[in-house]
Design an enzyme around this catalytic site. Structure first.
Site, PDB file in Angstrom:
ATOM      1  CB  VAL A   7      -0.926   0.032   1.231  1.00 56.86           C
ATOM      2  CG1 VAL A   7      -1.882   1.225   1.148  1.00 56.86           C
ATOM      3  CG2 VAL A   7      -1.708  -1.270   1.363  1.00 56.86           C
ATOM      4  CB  THR A   8       1.988   3.635  -2.568  1.00 58.56           C
ATOM      5  OG1 THR A   8       0.762   4.032  -3.191  1.00 58.56           O
ATOM      6  CG2 THR A   8       2.632   2.508  -3.373  1.00 58.56           C
ATOM      7  CB  VAL A  61       5.419   6.215  -5.811  1.00 55.34           C
ATOM      8  CG1 VAL A  61       5.117   5.295  -4.642  1.00 55.34           C
ATOM      9  CG2 VAL A  61       4.522   7.441  -5.804  1.00 55.34           C
ATOM     10  CE1 TYR A 160      -5.190  14.907  -5.687  1.00 55.01           C
ATOM     11  CE2 TYR A 160      -7.474  15.262  -6.318  1.00 55.01           C
ATOM     12  CZ  TYR A 160      -6.524  14.576  -5.576  1.00 55.01           C
ATOM     13  OH  TYR A 160      -6.923  13.559  -4.740  1.00 55.01           O
ATOM     14  CE  LYS A 164      -5.572  11.414  -7.119  1.00 57.69           C
ATOM     15  NZ  LYS A 164      -4.866  10.239  -6.556  1.00 57.69           N
TER      16      LYS A 164
END
Length: 256
Positions: A7-8, A61, A160, A164
């Site tokens: 889980v990042t 990441v 943002y 997404k």
């Protein structure tokens, strides 16, 4: 033998809610974050208290070398990986109108929110394929945590929203590519969730929620997202690869 989930960003906010739910599902956890391990110790101890063996790796990441080291450490500790949850993400440092937004902010948000998880998925997917070929019964999946901002426009944080929306397409791409290996890929799309990321706009959303923004008139909580991820990783939706699970209290439901 217990299943393993990476889980990042799994030690705070939505990621921590996901980690808690997966720990309760009896998965062991590899968690990465940009903070030093000592800063995440309370969360990690709580997860261990739920019975999970927890590996924490300080990693960004968006950095290719960090991703390589992250996977190497997961391989060294556990030797296998069944679940990847791409949760780590950032908001713009400054909410700027798209008429004034900077390229620096755009590049940083896209690198963390889209480029990083895209190539982490590439590396993990190749590992999962190898594990699947070595053991036919091996069961794996990938879950991308995006946002209602994938389709709901916010002109004061355009970078943002674009990031997404990219995650949404990446989910479909990876679902198609990994279909032949029976490795489903899902997208979970949270709405307004009470975390440190939304703390600065809490008063704004308190008002909007009280005025009827949501069908279910309350803030979402990290555990709401965690429960959805847990259901996907259990295999409850094993024939639904590429699908989006909305966790938004009905915000996206069109109403008259």
């Amino acid at each position: 033998m217990k299943r393993i989930a990476l889980v990042t960003g799994g030690a705070r906010g939505i990621g921590y809610g996901i980690s808690q739910c997966l720990a309760r599902e009896k998965l062991d956890l590899a968690i990465c974050g940009v903070r030093e391990e000592s800063a995440a110790s309370d969360a990690l101890d709580a997860l261990r208290g739920l019975g999970a063996d927890v590996l924490y790796v300080q990693a960004d990441v968006s950095d290719a070398a960090h991703r390589v080291r992250l996977i190497e450490m997961v391989k060294s500790r556990f030797g296998r990986l069944h679940v990847l949850v791409n949760n780590a993400g950032i908001a713009p440092k400054v909410r700027a109108d798209i008429l004034q937004g900077s390229e620096e902010s755009f590049e940083r948000v896209l690198k963390v929110n889209l480029q990083g998880p895209y190539f982490l998925t590439q590396a993990v997917a190749n590992w999962m394929i190898a594990l699947k070929k070595a053991e036919a019964a091996f069961r794996a999946c990938v879950v991308n945590v995006s946002s209602i901002s994938a389709t709901v426009a916010s002109v004061n944080r355009g970078e943002y929203c674009v990031s997404k929306a990219g995650v949404a397409m990446a989910t479909q791409l990876w679902a198609v590519r990994l279909g032949e290996f029976d490795i489903p890929v899902y997208e979970v799309r949270p709405g307004i969730v009470k975390t440190d990321m939304t703390a600065g706009v809490e008063a704004k959303y308190d008002r909007l929620i009280s005025e009827g923004l949501l069908v279910q008139p309350r803030w979402g909580m990290p555990e709401d997202v965690g429960k959805a991820v847990a259901a996907l990783t259990r295999g409850d939706f094993s024939y639904s690869t590429g699908q989006v699970v909305m966790v938004d209290g009905g915000l996206s439901v069109q109403r008259l």
